[in-house]
Design a protein around this motif. Structure first.
Motif, PDB file in Angstrom:
ATOM      1  N   UNK A   1       7.800  10.563  -4.682  1.00 48.77           N
ATOM      2  CA  UNK A   1       7.730   9.149  -4.297  1.00 48.77           C
ATOM      3  C   UNK A   1       8.559   8.871  -3.048  1.00 48.77           C
ATOM      4  N   UNK A   2       9.779   9.356  -3.062  1.00 47.43           N
ATOM      5  CA  UNK A   2      10.746   8.986  -2.022  1.00 47.43           C
ATOM      6  C   UNK A   2      10.382   9.563  -0.653  1.00 47.43           C
ATOM      7  N   UNK A   3       9.927  10.816  -0.627  1.00 47.78           N
ATOM      8  CA  UNK A   3       9.620  11.437   0.659  1.00 47.78           C
ATOM      9  C   UNK A   3       8.469  10.719   1.350  1.00 47.78           C
TER      10      UNK A   3
ATOM     11  N   UNK B   1       8.643   8.932   4.929  1.00 47.48           N
ATOM     12  CA  UNK B   1       7.710   9.254   6.014  1.00 47.48           C
ATOM     13  C   UNK B   1       7.155   7.989   6.667  1.00 47.48           C
ATOM     14  N   UNK B   2       7.014   6.953   5.875  1.00 47.26           N
ATOM     15  CA  UNK B   2       6.464   5.693   6.381  1.00 47.26           C
ATOM     16  C   UNK B   2       7.544   4.774   6.946  1.00 47.26           C
ATOM     17  N   UNK B   3       8.769   5.321   7.063  1.00 47.10           N
ATOM     18  CA  UNK B   3       9.902   4.593   7.664  1.00 47.10           C
ATOM     19  C   UNK B   3      10.371   3.390   6.846  1.00 47.10           C
TER      20      UNK B   3
ATOM     21  N   UNK C   1       0.827  -1.209   0.000  1.00 45.02           N
ATOM     22  CA  UNK C   1       0.000   0.000   0.000  1.00 45.02           C
ATOM     23  C   UNK C   1       0.857   1.252   0.000  1.00 45.02           C
ATOM     24  N   UNK C   2       1.992   1.218   0.687  1.00 49.19           N
ATOM     25  CA  UNK C   2       2.896   2.376   0.706  1.00 49.19           C
ATOM     26  C   UNK C   2       3.458   2.628  -0.689  1.00 49.19           C
ATOM     27  N   UNK C   3       3.874   1.568  -1.373  1.00 48.02           N
ATOM     28  CA  UNK C   3       4.402   1.732  -2.735  1.00 48.02           C
ATOM     29  C   UNK C   3       3.311   2.232  -3.671  1.00 48.02           C
ATOM     30  N   UNK C   4       2.100   1.701  -3.535  1.00 49.48           N
ATOM     31  CA  UNK C   4       0.997   2.133  -4.402  1.00 49.48           C
ATOM     32  C   UNK C   4       0.706   3.625  -4.215  1.00 49.48           C
TER      33      UNK C   4
END
Length: 354
Positions: A270-272, A276-278, A244-247
């Motif tokens: 994308x990267x930030x 943020x999600x560690x 879900x984080x990548x999506x």
């Protein structure tokens, strides 16, 4: 084609030359419409010549567009013929072979190596090129539909690759011949998915796998590139979270794609979010790259790129998370840069668990 040649000559003159010579098949195809074993020459008057060995001459005449085709012996013969054409000209070439360049320098001391005219011309896609890329992307979407029917427990990565490539070739879509891999596709289940450029193995898919399927194939000369990640059976909460984080990261990257924005800003979008999600330490490559006649073209969608996007550039947006020895997730689309970007793949990015 005439506009393409004019652009090539503009960029050739920018580096102080009046004649452009290509050895690389991608550049030959871009300049002449012919993909094969030959040398292409573009002169300042706009005339193009193909120097080809006899075994390629008929194809060169049939496939090329408004080119003079000259027959020559292979190897040294081709160079001898080339030198006769180039006498007295200021020459730029994409030739990467050291021995060939040394031979050419003996007859044309001022010859210089540069791929700049080709990459500057090729970075903006014409409508005819975009049409081919969109068709190629549609075929990749169909291949992902095929994945949903073929991926089962016990199927080997290599078996899925075989099934997908059989379908692709039926659609006149072929391997890119990318030199950094031994396989036409990346199909990586479970822990193999943690390797962004995994080689296809005989590993069988098992319950709990995330399966990364990266399709990078050539259609009518042009490369489309997409990645989807599937689940099989009972997927761990950790894997679902990473997916879900990548999506969401990829969606933010796609929204950032616009003319005149920096490539760096797309990467940062994308990267930030992943940071943020560690999960930032698990995103170990750039966000994307240009596509076209090669798998990786300019521009680079990276943290260091100062290039600004322009209308009708073709790029990928492909963030990923890779947990060593456990799993990997990557989601990728090929995109045409517009005020409202054209995302060329329609296959869902929701996690499909098979």
């Amino acid at each position: 084609m005439r506009m393409r040649l004019r652009n090539l000559m503009v960029y050739t003159k920018e580096i102080g030359c009046d004649t452009l010579v290509c050895f690389e098949p991608e550049n030959l195809f871009y300049m002449t419409g012919f993909w094969g074993e030959a040398i292409g020459v573009l002169e300042k008057n706009g005339n193009t010549t193909i120097i080809a060995p006899e075994l390629e001459v008929m194809r060169a005449k049939e496939d090329s567009i408004e080119c003079n085709v000259v027959t020559s012996e292979r190897g040294v013969g081709l160079l001898s013929t080339l030198v006769k054409i180039l006498k007295g000209k200021k020459v730029c070439t994409d030739c990467q072979n050291y021995e060939t360049m040394e031979k050419l320098k003996k007859s044309i001391p001022s010859i210089k190596h540069s791929v700049e005219p080709f990459y500057k011309a090729r970075i903006i896609k014409e409508e005819s090129e975009i049409k081919i890329l969109r068709k190629a992307s549609k075929i990749l979407d169909e291949m992902y539909e095929l994945c949903t029917r073929k991926i089962v427990r016990g199927l080997r990565e290599s078996e899925l690759q075989s099934k997908l490539m059989s379908f692709a070739m039926e659609q006149e879509m072929f391997s890119t011949g990318y030199r950094s891999t031994l396989n036409p596709l990346i199909i990586a289940g479970g822990p193999n998915g943690a390797l962004p450029h995994a080689q296809v193995t005989n590993r069988k898919f098992v319950d709990g796998d995330l399966i990364v399927v990266d399709l990078t194939l050539r259609y009518k000369g042009y490369v489309s590139d997409a990645t989807r990640t599937f689940g099989l059976g009972k997927i761990s909460n950790k894997a679902k979270e990473a997916y879900e984080i990548v999506k969401d990261s990829q969606e933010l990257g796609l929204k950032a794609v616009k003319p005149n924005v920096s490539c760096k800003s797309v990467d940062n979008a994308c990267r930030s979010y992943i940071n943020e999600k560690n999960y930032g330490r698990y995103f170990i490559h750039s966000t994307g790259h240009g596509i076209g006649l090669e798998v990786h073209e300019f521009p680079n969608i990276s943290q260091k790129s100062e290039t600004r996007l322009e209308k009708n550039m073709a790029i990928t947006v492909e963030p990923g998370i890779y947990i060593q020895n456990k799993f990997g997730v990557r989601i990728e689309d090929s995109v045409i840069v517009r005020e409202k970007p054209i995302i060329m793949h329609r296959f869902t990015k929701e996690l499909i668990i098979l």
